[in-house]
Design a protein around this motif. Structure first.
Motif, PDB file in Angstrom:
ATOM      1  N   ASN A  33      13.494 -35.210 -21.393  1.00  0.00           N
ATOM      2  CA  ASN A  33      15.067 -35.102 -22.588  1.00  0.00           C
ATOM      3  C   ASN A  33      15.879 -34.807 -22.014  1.00  0.00           C
ATOM      4  O   ASN A  33      17.047 -35.165 -21.336  1.00  0.00           O
ATOM      5  CB  ASN A  33      14.485 -34.656 -23.861  1.00  0.00           C
ATOM      6  CG  ASN A  33      13.612 -35.355 -24.150  1.00  0.00           C
ATOM      7  OD1 ASN A  33      13.541 -36.843 -24.896  1.00  0.00           O
ATOM      8  ND2 ASN A  33      12.295 -35.705 -24.162  1.00  0.00           N
ATOM      9  N   CYS A  34      15.725 -33.261 -21.116  1.00  0.00           N
ATOM     10  CA  CYS A  34      17.127 -32.265 -20.886  1.00  0.00           C
ATOM     11  C   CYS A  34      16.282 -32.484 -19.479  1.00  0.00           C
ATOM     12  O   CYS A  34      18.001 -31.930 -18.467  1.00  0.00           O
ATOM     13  CB  CYS A  34      16.417 -31.016 -21.576  1.00  0.00           C
ATOM     14  SG  CYS A  34      15.501 -30.093 -20.759  1.00  0.00           S
ATOM     15  N   CYS A  83      10.857 -31.462 -18.237  1.00  0.00           N
ATOM     16  CA  CYS A  83      11.495 -32.258 -19.198  1.00  0.00           C
ATOM     17  C   CYS A  83      12.304 -33.763 -19.212  1.00  0.00           C
ATOM     18  O   CYS A  83      13.295 -33.856 -19.083  1.00  0.00           O
ATOM     19  CB  CYS A  83      12.473 -31.666 -20.327  1.00  0.00           C
ATOM     20  SG  CYS A  83      12.342 -32.192 -21.435  1.00  0.00           S
ATOM     21  N   CYS A 126       9.543 -29.181 -25.819  1.00  0.00           N
ATOM     22  CA  CYS A 126      10.635 -28.107 -24.897  1.00  0.00           C
ATOM     23  C   CYS A 126      10.352 -27.775 -25.473  1.00  0.00           C
ATOM     24  O   CYS A 126      12.312 -26.862 -26.113  1.00  0.00           O
ATOM     25  CB  CYS A 126      11.518 -29.834 -24.068  1.00  0.00           C
ATOM     26  SG  CYS A 126      12.550 -28.581 -22.971  1.00  0.00           S
ATOM     27  N   CYS A 133      15.261 -28.414 -25.312  1.00  0.00           N
ATOM     28  CA  CYS A 133      16.263 -28.619 -26.122  1.00  0.00           C
ATOM     29  C   CYS A 133      15.425 -29.350 -26.439  1.00  0.00           C
ATOM     30  O   CYS A 133      15.769 -29.387 -27.919  1.00  0.00           O
ATOM     31  CB  CYS A 133      16.278 -30.325 -24.392  1.00  0.00           C
ATOM     32  SG  CYS A 133      14.951 -30.817 -24.507  1.00  0.00           S
TER      33      CYS A 133
HETATM   34 ZN   LIG Z   1      13.748 -30.171 -22.719  1.00  0.00          ZN
END
Ligand SMILES: [Zn+2]
Length: 216
Positions: free
Chosen positions: A19-20, A17, A54, A57
């Motif tokens: 983001n995370c 991901c 996701c 997260c």
């Molecule tokens: Zn994520």
């Protein structure tokens, strides 16, 4: 040892991901908007924009066609943690701009392997000469090929050449992988072997030294 990094790609079930950074399952949606005027209930529907959500997260990654437009950075794999800080910074800067400028990212990655050659004991002024010296000192052939690939493609990013990187995020994502491959072979793996070897009982190491004829 680091698990394999799976770059985000439109439509696939799971990836690391942006983001995370965790490898996680993704749920895919078309973008749909609703007017806040409930009396009219207007809806906006655009299937060119996709959202992958996701499972780890819950953050969205927003796509326009094949391209990630949010978050704008970090779609490429993170740097090997054993890289020296200065090189990590160039690598992170390259990740930040890779979506918007694959050429810029390739040029920064070339700079990062130039610094890596210096870290491996070379003068660090001329990558070509540095790689040659490393080969003479017994550099594994695959590491040489990885270094030369980043060097040649990175050079093309700066000077006009046969390789057009303008929109080629896929090639640049491979360069990130190659820089990590080089770091893994030249820094991480030797360090891990040193750690295990160093934990052997002293009399065993003495025995090995005697066997191999070095008494120090
Ligand atoms: Zn994520």
């Amino acid at each position: 040892m680091k698990a394999e990094y799976i770059a985000p790609q439109k439509g696939i079930n799971a990836f690391n991901c942006p983001n995370c950074h965790v490898y996680a399952k993704q749920q895919w949606f078309f973008m749909l908007g609703a007017s806040d005027n409930q009396g009219y209930g207007q809806r906006y529907n655009n299937q060119d924009f996709l959202i992958s959500s996701c499972e780890n997260c819950s953050s969205p990654t927003i796509w326009l066609g094949d391209k990630i437009i949010f978050p704008i950075h970090s779609a490429s794999e993170p740097p090997n943690i054993d890289l020296p800080d200065e090189i990590k910074q160039d690598y992170e800067e390259a990740r930040t701009i890779a979506n918007l400028s694959p050429r810029g990212a390739a040029a920064l990655l070339r700079l990062s392997i130039q610094k890596l050659c210096a870290h491996l004991g070379q003068p660090g002024n001329n990558i070509n000469a540095d790689i040659k010296a490393l080969v003479e000192a017994g550099l594994p052939p695959k590491v040489q090929q990885a270094l030369d690939s980043v060097r040649v493609i990175g050079n093309n990013a700066v000077h006009p050449g046969e390789i057009d990187l303008k929109d080629d995020l896929e090639t640049v994502n491979k360069l990130f992988k190659l820089v990590n491959f080089i770091a893994n072979k030249m820094i991480t793996e030797p360090k891990e072997i040193d750690e295990i070897y160093g934990s052997l009982p002293e009399n065993k190491i003495e025995g090995i030294n005697q066997r191999d004829g070095n008494n120090n």
